[in-house]
Design an enzyme around this catalytic site. Structure first.
Site, PDB file in Angstrom:
ATOM      1  N   GLY A   9       0.647  -1.474  -0.166  1.00  0.00           N
ATOM      2  CA  GLY A   9       0.426   0.064   0.313  1.00  0.00           C
ATOM      3  C   GLY A   9       0.753   1.323   0.107  1.00  0.00           C
ATOM      4  N   LEU A  10       1.026   1.624  -1.486  1.00  0.00           N
ATOM      5  CA  LEU A  10       1.167   2.923  -1.091  1.00  0.00           C
ATOM      6  C   LEU A  10       0.592   4.133  -1.406  1.00  0.00           C
ATOM      7  CD1 LEU A  10       4.417   0.650  -2.840  1.00  0.00           C
ATOM      8  CD2 LEU A  10       4.592   1.902  -1.282  1.00  0.00           C
ATOM      9  N   MET A  13       0.792   6.946   3.420  1.00  0.00           N
ATOM     10  CA  MET A  13       1.755   6.514   4.651  1.00  0.00           C
ATOM     11  C   MET A  13       2.282   5.688   4.133  1.00  0.00           C
ATOM     12  SD  MET A  13       0.027   8.436   6.993  1.00  0.00           S
ATOM     13  CE  MET A  13       0.546   7.262   8.682  1.00  0.00           C
ATOM     14  N   SER A 129       0.282   6.775  14.375  1.00  0.00           N
ATOM     15  CA  SER A 129      -0.807   8.447  14.369  1.00  0.00           C
ATOM     16  C   SER A 129       0.054   9.321  13.800  1.00  0.00           C
ATOM     17  CB  SER A 129      -1.329   8.408  15.399  1.00  0.00           C
ATOM     18  OG  SER A 129      -1.464   9.698  15.425  1.00  0.00           O
ATOM     19  N   GLY A 131      -0.074  11.322  10.241  1.00  0.00           N
ATOM     20  CA  GLY A 131       0.205  11.688   9.536  1.00  0.00           C
ATOM     21  C   GLY A 131       1.510  11.603   8.925  1.00  0.00           C
ATOM     22  N   LYS A 183      -5.782   2.837  19.360  1.00  0.00           N
ATOM     23  CA  LYS A 183      -5.960   4.131  18.359  1.00  0.00           C
ATOM     24  C   LYS A 183      -6.855   4.812  17.844  1.00  0.00           C
ATOM     25  CE  LYS A 183      -4.882   7.151  15.160  1.00  0.00           C
ATOM     26  NZ  LYS A 183      -4.883   6.754  13.421  1.00  0.00           N
ATOM     27  N   HIS A 186      -7.776   6.892  21.017  1.00  0.00           N
ATOM     28  CA  HIS A 186      -6.862   9.054  20.862  1.00  0.00           C
ATOM     29  C   HIS A 186      -7.548   9.116  19.525  1.00  0.00           C
ATOM     30  CE1 HIS A 186      -3.571  10.920  17.246  1.00  0.00           C
ATOM     31  NE2 HIS A 186      -2.699  10.473  18.816  1.00  0.00           N
ATOM     32  N   ASN A 187      -7.705   8.687  18.429  1.00  0.00           N
ATOM     33  CA  ASN A 187      -8.646   9.408  17.714  1.00  0.00           C
ATOM     34  C   ASN A 187      -9.683  10.763  18.251  1.00  0.00           C
ATOM     35  OD1 ASN A 187      -6.564   8.662  15.726  1.00  0.00           O
ATOM     36  ND2 ASN A 187      -8.352   8.809  13.921  1.00  0.00           N
ATOM     37  N   GLU A 190      -8.693  13.605  20.653  1.00  0.00           N
ATOM     38  CA  GLU A 190      -8.086  14.633  19.341  1.00  0.00           C
ATOM     39  C   GLU A 190      -9.471  15.019  18.825  1.00  0.00           C
ATOM     40  OE1 GLU A 190      -6.186  12.831  15.919  1.00  0.00           O
ATOM     41  OE2 GLU A 190      -7.199  13.548  14.775  1.00  0.00           O
ATOM     42  N   ARG A 288     -19.183  18.507  14.382  1.00  0.00           N
ATOM     43  CA  ARG A 288     -18.969  18.092  13.371  1.00  0.00           C
ATOM     44  C   ARG A 288     -20.496  17.624  12.587  1.00  0.00           C
ATOM     45  NH1 ARG A 288     -13.067  15.575  12.649  1.00  0.00           N
ATOM     46  NH2 ARG A 288     -12.050  16.199  14.029  1.00  0.00           N
ATOM     47  N   HIS A 461     -41.444  -0.918  36.253  1.00  0.00           N
ATOM     48  CA  HIS A 461     -40.535  -1.470  36.221  1.00  0.00           C
ATOM     49  C   HIS A 461     -39.419  -1.077  37.484  1.00  0.00           C
ATOM     50  CE1 HIS A 461     -40.134  -0.999  31.840  1.00  0.00           C
ATOM     51  NE2 HIS A 461     -40.336  -0.001  31.966  1.00  0.00           N
TER      52      HIS A 461
HETATM   53  P1  NBP Z   1      -5.530   5.351   1.955  1.00  0.00           P
HETATM   54  O1  NBP Z   1      -6.107   5.077   2.671  1.00  0.00           O
HETATM   55  O2  NBP Z   1      -6.596   5.978   0.566  1.00  0.00           O
HETATM   56  O3  NBP Z   1      -5.436   3.216   0.228  1.00  0.00           O
HETATM   57  C1  NBP Z   1      -4.857   3.506  -0.310  1.00  0.00           C
HETATM   58  C2  NBP Z   1      -3.780   2.556  -0.304  1.00  0.00           C
HETATM   59  O4  NBP Z   1      -4.029   0.961  -0.242  1.00  0.00           O
HETATM   60  C3  NBP Z   1      -3.082   2.403  -2.317  1.00  0.00           C
HETATM   61  O5  NBP Z   1      -2.310   2.885  -2.230  1.00  0.00           O
HETATM   62  C4  NBP Z   1      -3.464   1.151  -2.793  1.00  0.00           C
HETATM   63  O6  NBP Z   1      -3.254   1.076  -3.759  1.00  0.00           O
HETATM   64  C5  NBP Z   1      -4.116   0.112  -2.123  1.00  0.00           C
HETATM   65  N1  NBP Z   1      -4.627  -1.064  -2.561  1.00  0.00           N
HETATM   66  C6  NBP Z   1      -3.875  -2.213  -2.233  1.00  0.00           C
HETATM   67 BR1  NBP Z   1      -2.746  -2.741  -2.154  1.00  0.00          BR
HETATM   68  N2  NBP Z   1      -5.141  -3.107  -2.747  1.00  0.00           N
HETATM   69  C7  NBP Z   1      -6.679  -2.167  -1.842  1.00  0.00           C
HETATM   70  C8  NBP Z   1      -7.127  -2.612  -2.746  1.00  0.00           C
HETATM   71  N3  NBP Z   1      -7.411  -3.824  -2.773  1.00  0.00           N
HETATM   72  N4  NBP Z   1      -8.012  -1.470  -3.014  1.00  0.00           N
HETATM   73  C9  NBP Z   1      -7.713  -0.790  -2.563  1.00  0.00           C
HETATM   74  N5  NBP Z   1      -6.948  -0.303  -1.860  1.00  0.00           N
HETATM   75  C10 NBP Z   1      -5.741  -0.988  -2.650  1.00  0.00           C
HETATM   76  O7  NBP Z   1      -4.195   5.134   1.772  1.00  0.00           O
HETATM   77  P2  NBP Z   1      -3.335   6.153   3.223  1.00  0.00           P
HETATM   78  O8  NBP Z   1      -4.357   7.589   3.234  1.00  0.00           O
HETATM   79  O9  NBP Z   1      -2.131   5.650   3.095  1.00  0.00           O
HETATM   80  O10 NBP Z   1      -3.805   4.961   5.095  1.00  0.00           O
HETATM   81  C11 NBP Z   1      -3.404   4.389   5.114  1.00  0.00           C
HETATM   82  C12 NBP Z   1      -4.072   3.387   6.280  1.00  0.00           C
HETATM   83  O11 NBP Z   1      -3.540   4.599   7.152  1.00  0.00           O
HETATM   84  C13 NBP Z   1      -5.363   3.764   6.405  1.00  0.00           C
HETATM   85  O12 NBP Z   1      -6.245   3.246   7.193  1.00  0.00           O
HETATM   86  C14 NBP Z   1      -5.770   5.381   7.018  1.00  0.00           C
HETATM   87  O13 NBP Z   1      -6.677   5.472   7.896  1.00  0.00           O
HETATM   88  C15 NBP Z   1      -4.374   4.615   7.957  1.00  0.00           C
HETATM   89  N6  NBP Z   1      -3.876   6.613   8.278  1.00  0.00           N
HETATM   90  C16 NBP Z   1      -4.373   7.042   7.309  1.00  0.00           C
HETATM   91  C17 NBP Z   1      -3.588   8.501   8.348  1.00  0.00           C
HETATM   92  C18 NBP Z   1      -3.326   9.288   7.476  1.00  0.00           C
HETATM   93  O14 NBP Z   1      -2.746  10.674   7.869  1.00  0.00           O
HETATM   94  N7  NBP Z   1      -3.677   9.602   6.333  1.00  0.00           N
HETATM   95  C19 NBP Z   1      -2.322   8.336   9.222  1.00  0.00           C
HETATM   96  C20 NBP Z   1      -2.888   7.228  10.469  1.00  0.00           C
HETATM   97  C21 NBP Z   1      -3.153   6.538   9.680  1.00  0.00           C
HETATM   98  P3  NBP Z   1      -3.506   1.827  -5.393  1.00  0.00           P
HETATM   99  O15 NBP Z   1      -2.069   3.175  -5.700  1.00  0.00           O
HETATM  100  O16 NBP Z   1      -3.675   0.650  -6.462  1.00  0.00           O
HETATM  101  O17 NBP Z   1      -5.039   2.604  -5.529  1.00  0.00           O
END
Ligand code: NBP
Length: 477
Positions: A9-10, A13, A129, A131, A183, A186-187, A190, A288, A461
């Site tokens: 997952g690239l 994060m 946590s 970002g 976590k 934590h949120n 937050e 919110r 009751h």
């Molecule tokens: P996303 O939550 O937006 O996930 C997208 C990534 O998952 C893409 O790289 C996507 O690939 C990949 N992916 C794969 Br591998 N298989 C997939 C599938 N079957 N279906 C959908 N996507 C798939 O990424 P993120 O924002 O980096 O967050 C990652 C996790 O970290 C989440 O659970 C998030 O809640 C958590 N988190 C995020 C933050 C933040 O600040 N963003 C902070 C703390 C925790 P692709 O390129 O092919 O679409």
């Protein structure tokens, strides 16, 4: 290649964490559904003189991992994680380790733990946590699940986490899905912190009529004292920011509808499900939700002529500089007081769940790893750690003597702030909810005798008596 660890997952994060892992000297292999992002990641890393090994398929990645294989998932929580785990399990063997770093609903992790157990694959559900910046330069990790697996990845996590002094912001949280749960809390906390700060901003803006520059100065000053924290810091920086497109400050150009991704809602679902109230977080979530009804807010404001900051006609108080300074000081006290009350609620929920699930959570350690890297990082957390060091079974945080004394001293300020806000038509739901909670949880007698009487009246009751054992029913008419 014999990679120390893999990452799937690239998006923001995953990309940042893989760079962090590589820059700490570990050999990391990565895989992403869309291969172009893998190529991009390898290229971006190269520019920083880092080597990341990119693989086209999960199978290739698996083949290139040192045993026991370890892989971190950073993908959208939910079905995408199931899909990837099912694929990983085709290649993983006994003793290999899956670490899900997403914001996952804890019960989903519990199902995956069971699934992996069938193949003797070890599982860690890990809150992350901080970002993208945290992921890149040091975040707070909340790993729970297999202790064996934790020991295998401890070195990587400690090196990649934020540090406070020399202590890394990571610890083994507990068994099962406790990492997700911590976590989530934590949120939730937050959400409460953010809402309390936003209400403080709004009150000073509408009651004290401070402009953004002055508001920024106040938050900057607060950040040098007991409230020193990341969220207060970004608040004063936000208030300094010019729009760039217009002559205005940016904050005045931002629509007042707040988004949410669900962890605050989950905290509330848990709070309601378990009957452990977290009204400060609830107020923050409701705020919110209410904010989203923009059309309705606009329509009703013309019916009721609602003007935030308006004072009733018979109000004679004018706010001069001295009074403004006093109110500012009361607000600081009130905010701190509510922060203690809000953390008390969140940690109480954690304590209760920990008891039920036998997670054996160390709340002092949890406060310690929130001290750096994560969004709620604050100097204040040291005091929570100490409070639990003094008494690990502390039932409510504010029963700790130091916190109790502080609340006693600051409570008059909180009452005053709520009065002022009411008089000036400034809604401060998180402050109000915090005070109400405090008053109720510290009261020997509540109005709920009336509720029991009503329930017995219309529904037989029954009720209990103060003077005798047993259940009683009365023919009320
Ligand atoms: P996303 O939550 O937006 O996930 C997208 C990534 O998952 C893409 O790289 C996507 O690939 C990949 N992916 C794969 Br591998 N298989 C997939 C599938 N079957 N279906 C959908 N996507 C798939 O990424 P993120 O924002 O980096 O967050 C990652 C996790 O970290 C989440 O659970 C998030 O809640 C958590 N988190 C995020 C933050 C933040 O600040 N963003 C902070 C703390 C925790 P692709 O390129 O092919 O679409």
């Amino acid at each position: 290649e014999e990679c120390d660890i893999g990452l799937i997952g690239l998006a923001v994060m995953g990309q940042n964490l893989s760079m962090n892992i590589a820059s700490n000297g570990f050999k990391i292999g990565v895989f992403n559904r869309t291969y172009s992002k893998t190529v991009d990641t390898v290229e971006i890393a190269k520019k920083e003189n880092l080597t990341i090994y990119g693989y086209k398929t999960l199978e290739e990645l698996s083949k290139n991992l040192k045993k026991p294989r370890k892989v971190i998932l950073l993908i959208k929580a939910g079905p995408a994680v199931d899909e990837n785990i099912n694929n990983i399990l085709k290649y993983f063997e006994k003793g290999d380790i899956i670490i899900d770093g997403g914001n996952e609903w804890y019960l989903s992790s519990e199902k995956r733990i069971e699934l992996c157990k069938e193949k003797n694959v070890e599982y860690i559900a890990m809150g992350v946590s901080g970002g993208e910046l945290g992921a890149r330069y040091g975040c707070s990790f909340m790993p729970g699940g297999s202790k064996y697996a934790y020991d295998c990845i401890k070195d990587i996590l400690e090196k990649c986490s934020a540090k406070v002094g020399t202590s890394p912001c990571v610890t083994y949280i507990g068994s099962g899905s406790s990492g997700n749960y911590v976590k989530m809390i934590h949120n939730g906390i937050e959400y409460g912190d953010m809402q309390l700060i936003a209400e403080s901003y709004f009150l000073m803006k509408h009651v004290l009529k401070y402009n953004n520059k002055k508001l920024s100065e106040v938050f900057k000053k607060w950040n040098e004292g007991i409230l020193n924290s990341y969220l207060i810091e970004i608040t004063y920086k936000i208030l300094e920011k010019k729009d760039g497109l217009t002559e205005n400050d940016l904050i005045d150009m931002i629509v007042d509808i707040a988004g949410a991704k669900g962890t605050g809602k989950w905290t509330m679902l848990e709070s309601v499900e378990r009957g452990i109230p977290c009204p400060t977080i609830c107020a923050a979530l409701d705020a919110r939700n209410i904010s989203s009804f923009m059309d309705l807010r606009t329509k009703t404001s013309s019916v009721f002529k609602t003007v935030i900051g308006a004072v009733p006609d018979n109000n004679t108080v004018t706010i001069n500089d001295t009074i403004a300074k006093d109110i500012e000081n009361d607000l600081l006290n009130a905010l701190y007081c509510c922060k203690i009350i809000s953390y008390t609620q969140g940690l109480f929920l954690l304590k209760k769940v920990s008891e039920e699930k036998k997670w054996n959570l160390n709340l002092g350690e949890i406060a310690r790893i929130w001290r750096g890297g994560c969004i709620i990082r604050a100097v204040f957390l040291d005091r929570i750690t100490n409070a639990y060091k003094n008494n690990k079974d502390l039932e409510l945080l504010f029963l700790n003597e130091e916190f109790a004394n502080e609340i006693k001293n600051k409570l008059p300020s909180l009452r005053k702030i709520i009065n002022i806000a009411t008089t000036h038509s400034v809604p401060i739901p998180a402050f109000s909810a915090s005070l109400a909670y405090f008053q109720m949880i510290t009261s020997k007698r509540l109005c709920l005798n009336m509720i029991q009487a009503q329930r017995d009246f219309f529904g037989s009751h029954t009720y209990k008596r103060l003077d005798k054992e047993g259940d009683y029913h009365t023919i009320w008419e």
